[in-house]
Design a protein around this motif. Sequence first.
Motif, PDB file in Angstrom:
ATOM      1  N   TYR A  48       0.852  -1.186   0.000  1.00 41.63           N
ATOM      2  CA  TYR A  48       0.000   0.000   0.000  1.00 41.63           C
ATOM      3  C   TYR A  48       0.888   1.237   0.000  1.00 41.63           C
ATOM      4  O   TYR A  48       1.807   1.349   0.801  1.00 41.63           O
ATOM      5  CB  TYR A  48      -0.868  -0.040   1.264  1.00 41.63           C
ATOM      6  N   LEU A  49       0.590   2.155  -0.905  1.00 36.37           N
ATOM      7  CA  LEU A  49       1.462   3.318  -1.061  1.00 36.37           C
ATOM      8  C   LEU A  49       0.601   4.589  -1.029  1.00 36.37           C
ATOM      9  O   LEU A  49       0.152   5.067  -2.067  1.00 36.37           O
ATOM     10  CB  LEU A  49       2.176   3.150  -2.403  1.00 36.37           C
ATOM     11  N   PRO A  50       0.322   5.093   0.174  1.00 36.14           N
ATOM     12  CA  PRO A  50      -0.563   6.256   0.275  1.00 36.14           C
ATOM     13  C   PRO A  50       0.176   7.558  -0.021  1.00 36.14           C
ATOM     14  O   PRO A  50       1.340   7.706   0.348  1.00 36.14           O
ATOM     15  CB  PRO A  50      -0.997   6.220   1.758  1.00 36.14           C
ATOM     16  N   LEU A  51      -0.488   8.472  -0.683  1.00 38.60           N
ATOM     17  CA  LEU A  51       0.140   9.762  -0.999  1.00 38.60           C
ATOM     18  C   LEU A  51      -0.659  10.906  -0.402  1.00 38.60           C
ATOM     19  O   LEU A  51      -1.905  10.877  -0.403  1.00 38.60           O
ATOM     20  CB  LEU A  51       0.200   9.967  -2.512  1.00 38.60           C
ATOM     21  N   ASN A  52       0.062  11.904   0.058  1.00 33.13           N
ATOM     22  CA  ASN A  52      -0.531  13.143   0.530  1.00 33.13           C
ATOM     23  C   ASN A  52      -1.439  13.698  -0.577  1.00 33.13           C
ATOM     24  O   ASN A  52      -1.038  13.771  -1.744  1.00 33.13           O
ATOM     25  CB  ASN A  52       0.618  14.124   0.815  1.00 33.13           C
ATOM     26  N   THR A  53      -2.660  14.088  -0.199  1.00 33.51           N
ATOM     27  CA  THR A  53      -3.611  14.570  -1.208  1.00 33.51           C
ATOM     28  C   THR A  53      -3.170  15.914  -1.804  1.00 33.51           C
ATOM     29  O   THR A  53      -3.718  16.354  -2.815  1.00 33.51           O
ATOM     30  CB  THR A  53      -5.015  14.710  -0.590  1.00 33.51           C
ATOM     31  N   ALA A  54      -2.171  16.557  -1.181  1.00 36.66           N
ATOM     32  CA  ALA A  54      -1.721  17.862  -1.695  1.00 36.66           C
ATOM     33  C   ALA A  54      -0.727  17.727  -2.852  1.00 36.66           C
ATOM     34  O   ALA A  54      -0.431  18.708  -3.531  1.00 36.66           O
ATOM     35  CB  ALA A  54      -1.072  18.650  -0.558  1.00 36.66           C
ATOM     36  N   TYR A  55      -0.189  16.527  -3.097  1.00 36.70           N
ATOM     37  CA  TYR A  55       0.846  16.394  -4.129  1.00 36.70           C
ATOM     38  C   TYR A  55       0.334  16.778  -5.520  1.00 36.70           C
ATOM     39  O   TYR A  55      -0.789  16.444  -5.896  1.00 36.70           O
ATOM     40  CB  TYR A  55       1.391  14.966  -4.170  1.00 36.70           C
ATOM     41  N   GLN A  56       1.202  17.456  -6.270  1.00 38.46           N
ATOM     42  CA  GLN A  56       0.858  17.932  -7.617  1.00 38.46           C
ATOM     43  C   GLN A  56       1.581  17.110  -8.683  1.00 38.46           C
ATOM     44  O   GLN A  56       2.364  16.227  -8.358  1.00 38.46           O
ATOM     45  CB  GLN A  56       1.259  19.413  -7.744  1.00 38.46           C
ATOM     46  N   ARG A  57       1.351  17.489  -9.940  1.00 34.44           N
ATOM     47  CA  ARG A  57       1.797  16.691 -11.077  1.00 34.44           C
ATOM     48  C   ARG A  57       3.269  16.250 -11.004  1.00 34.44           C
ATOM     49  O   ARG A  57       3.563  15.060 -11.130  1.00 34.44           O
ATOM     50  CB  ARG A  57       1.546  17.446 -12.389  1.00 34.44           C
ATOM     51  N   SER A  58       4.175  17.209 -10.809  1.00 35.55           N
ATOM     52  CA  SER A  58       5.593  16.827 -10.895  1.00 35.55           C
ATOM     53  C   SER A  58       5.947  15.841  -9.783  1.00 35.55           C
ATOM     54  O   SER A  58       6.746  14.923  -9.971  1.00 35.55           O
ATOM     55  CB  SER A  58       6.488  18.068 -10.820  1.00 35.55           C
ATOM     56  N   GLU A  59       5.318  16.026  -8.638  1.00 33.55           N
ATOM     57  CA  GLU A  59       5.579  15.103  -7.518  1.00 33.55           C
ATOM     58  C   GLU A  59       4.998  13.723  -7.839  1.00 33.55           C
ATOM     59  O   GLU A  59       5.647  12.690  -7.632  1.00 33.55           O
ATOM     60  CB  GLU A  59       4.941  15.664  -6.236  1.00 33.55           C
ATOM     61  N   LEU A  60       3.804  13.715  -8.404  1.00 32.91           N
ATOM     62  CA  LEU A  60       3.159  12.427  -8.732  1.00 32.91           C
ATOM     63  C   LEU A  60       3.968  11.689  -9.790  1.00 32.91           C
ATOM     64  O   LEU A  60       4.139  10.460  -9.720  1.00 32.91           O
ATOM     65  CB  LEU A  60       1.726  12.669  -9.214  1.00 32.91           C
ATOM     66  N   GLU A  61       4.495  12.454 -10.764  1.00 32.41           N
ATOM     67  CA  GLU A  61       5.324  11.812 -11.809  1.00 32.41           C
ATOM     68  C   GLU A  61       6.514  11.110 -11.160  1.00 32.41           C
ATOM     69  O   GLU A  61       6.854   9.986 -11.505  1.00 32.41           O
ATOM     70  CB  GLU A  61       5.827  12.868 -12.799  1.00 32.41           C
ATOM     71  N   TYR A  62       7.124  11.807 -10.195  1.00 35.65           N
ATOM     72  CA  TYR A  62       8.279  11.214  -9.514  1.00 35.65           C
ATOM     73  C   TYR A  62       7.872   9.934  -8.775  1.00 35.65           C
ATOM     74  O   TYR A  62       8.536   8.896  -8.895  1.00 35.65           O
ATOM     75  CB  TYR A  62       8.884  12.236  -8.530  1.00 35.65           C
ATOM     76  N   PHE A  63       6.769   9.988  -8.016  1.00 31.56           N
ATOM     77  CA  PHE A  63       6.364   8.820  -7.220  1.00 31.56           C
ATOM     78  C   PHE A  63       6.021   7.638  -8.118  1.00 31.56           C
ATOM     79  O   PHE A  63       6.359   6.493  -7.808  1.00 31.56           O
ATOM     80  CB  PHE A  63       5.164   9.160  -6.320  1.00 31.56           C
ATOM     81  N   ILE A  64       5.367   7.929  -9.237  1.00 31.69           N
ATOM     82  CA  ILE A  64       4.986   6.831 -10.134  1.00 31.69           C
ATOM     83  C   ILE A  64       6.237   6.227 -10.771  1.00 31.69           C
ATOM     84  O   ILE A  64       6.409   5.003 -10.805  1.00 31.69           O
ATOM     85  CB  ILE A  64       3.962   7.330 -11.187  1.00 31.69           C
ATOM     86  N   GLY A  65       7.121   7.097 -11.246  1.00 31.06           N
ATOM     87  CA  GLY A  65       8.364   6.605 -11.855  1.00 31.06           C
ATOM     88  C   GLY A  65       9.196   5.813 -10.859  1.00 31.06           C
ATOM     89  O   GLY A  65       9.793   4.793 -11.182  1.00 31.06           O
TER      90      GLY A  65
END
Length: 500
Positions: free
Chosen positions: A79-96
Amino acid sequence: MPNIYRLFHEGTKRGGDFILDADGTTLATYKDLETRSARYANRLAGLGLNKGDRVMVQVEKSAESLFLYFACLRAGLIYLPLNTAYQRSELEYFIGNSSPKLVICAPASEALFTSICSTSEPAICVQTLDGEGKGSIREELGNQADTFADQPCDDRDIAAILYTSGTTGQPKGAMISHGNLEANLTTLHKAWGFTGQDVLLHALPIFHVHGLFVATHLAVLNASPIVFLPKFDAQEITRLLPHASVYMGVPTNYTRLLSNPEFGKGACRNMRLFTAGSAPLLPQTFDEFKHRTGHTIVERYGMTETGMNTSNPLKGARKAGTVGLPLQGVSCKIIDSAGNPMEINETGSLLVKGPNVFSGYWQLPEKTQEEFTADGYFRTGDLACRDEDGYISIVGRGKDLIITGGFNVYPREVENVIDKMHGVDESAVIGLPHSDYGEAVTAIIVRSEGSDIDEKAIIQHLKATLANFKVAKQVLFVDTLPRNTMGKVQKNVLREQFKQ
Ligand code: AMP
């Protein structure tokens, strides 16, 4: 220690209320937790997910989001929960970085996630879930069996990856195992004396160790009802506290409660336990809370990588300004830069070891190795000291240490002096680049309402109280201090904002 979810079966069999909303309506029972998490686990298996696959989740709090979390545990998924405040560039990093097989997001973010995932290889499935518990992940849930054979796990199998807040450099994914979670849960359950009679008032986010593992796990282990609020609101908490026995908060929750004139003994009449952590609780908040409510807050200390390490005791002295004693099974060391143990009341680097400590950072074996000593202690990065009774105080983050003219200044010591001054609400002390001293001690201050306290008064008081090298060279006033969602002051933001 096998799959941690096995600890929760007993409570789910007993039934009773699981999630209540602010009106006292039952949104889910413990029987629902068992059957709905089974349906989700079957649904996830149907989507082709296998043990060890990552499920990235960026959603609002809801009973459904908890079913989904427990389903991941049951299915042996990470399970990999993410802060709901994260934006595109941060999400790209987490997914990559984490290569999830499934992403579950708010419907409003579906297009964004779909576009980020469009070029991923292998493909990533994107599903939705909103704050009301509706979304595409629920489609076909009705067709799933409501029983599930939990995936066998061993205690090293990873249950969750939580990205550290990463105030410097890229966030790192802390791998937290079933064994880590179980060790911390059983220790805290005993230390804080949980019983089936407890009712938890829950206003923390569930993408962080505090709200997800500490608060939720402790309640679920007892099959205790959880009054589940989307977010903290001082008025709402004051209204709902009489229906609860346990509240876990970050320090700013407590200062905001104290600013609410309606908050007092009456609201706390059924309370058994208040805990605080994730950031330092000021001694004056601890004292004022005791004075107003008759309750002493149990301050504890932990971090994403370790879960909880220390706590003030349930029975015995709870000391303001300290985070208490090491929890059972946790060993704490405070050392100097050469690795020698510090004397009582001397500040050094805090190291911890125990079954609660994570196994490492996701795909960063070298970084992981650097953070552990040869004898298996994790370097927390926090500076701490221990008093004659063994109580630990967190003095600050190592990276916030100020070195001015060759002297070490621990910001917390200066902040403590300033915060006690009449006319000051709170302060943050940082080091700013200085041509002569290397770094100059700088105090950033929020005045109390109506106060006109000025730089001269602050500096005079510091001079009268502290060694000269600790006295702020400059005092700046702001309306509020920047804080992250867990109430931590973001000193990196202040350093950036005020550098010349
Ligand atoms: P996180 O990984 O986001 O939970 O942040 C962990 C950090 O929060 C720790 O390394 C400490 O610097 C800080 N922290 C947590 N609890 C406390 C506490 N009770 N007092 C002071 N700092 C704390």
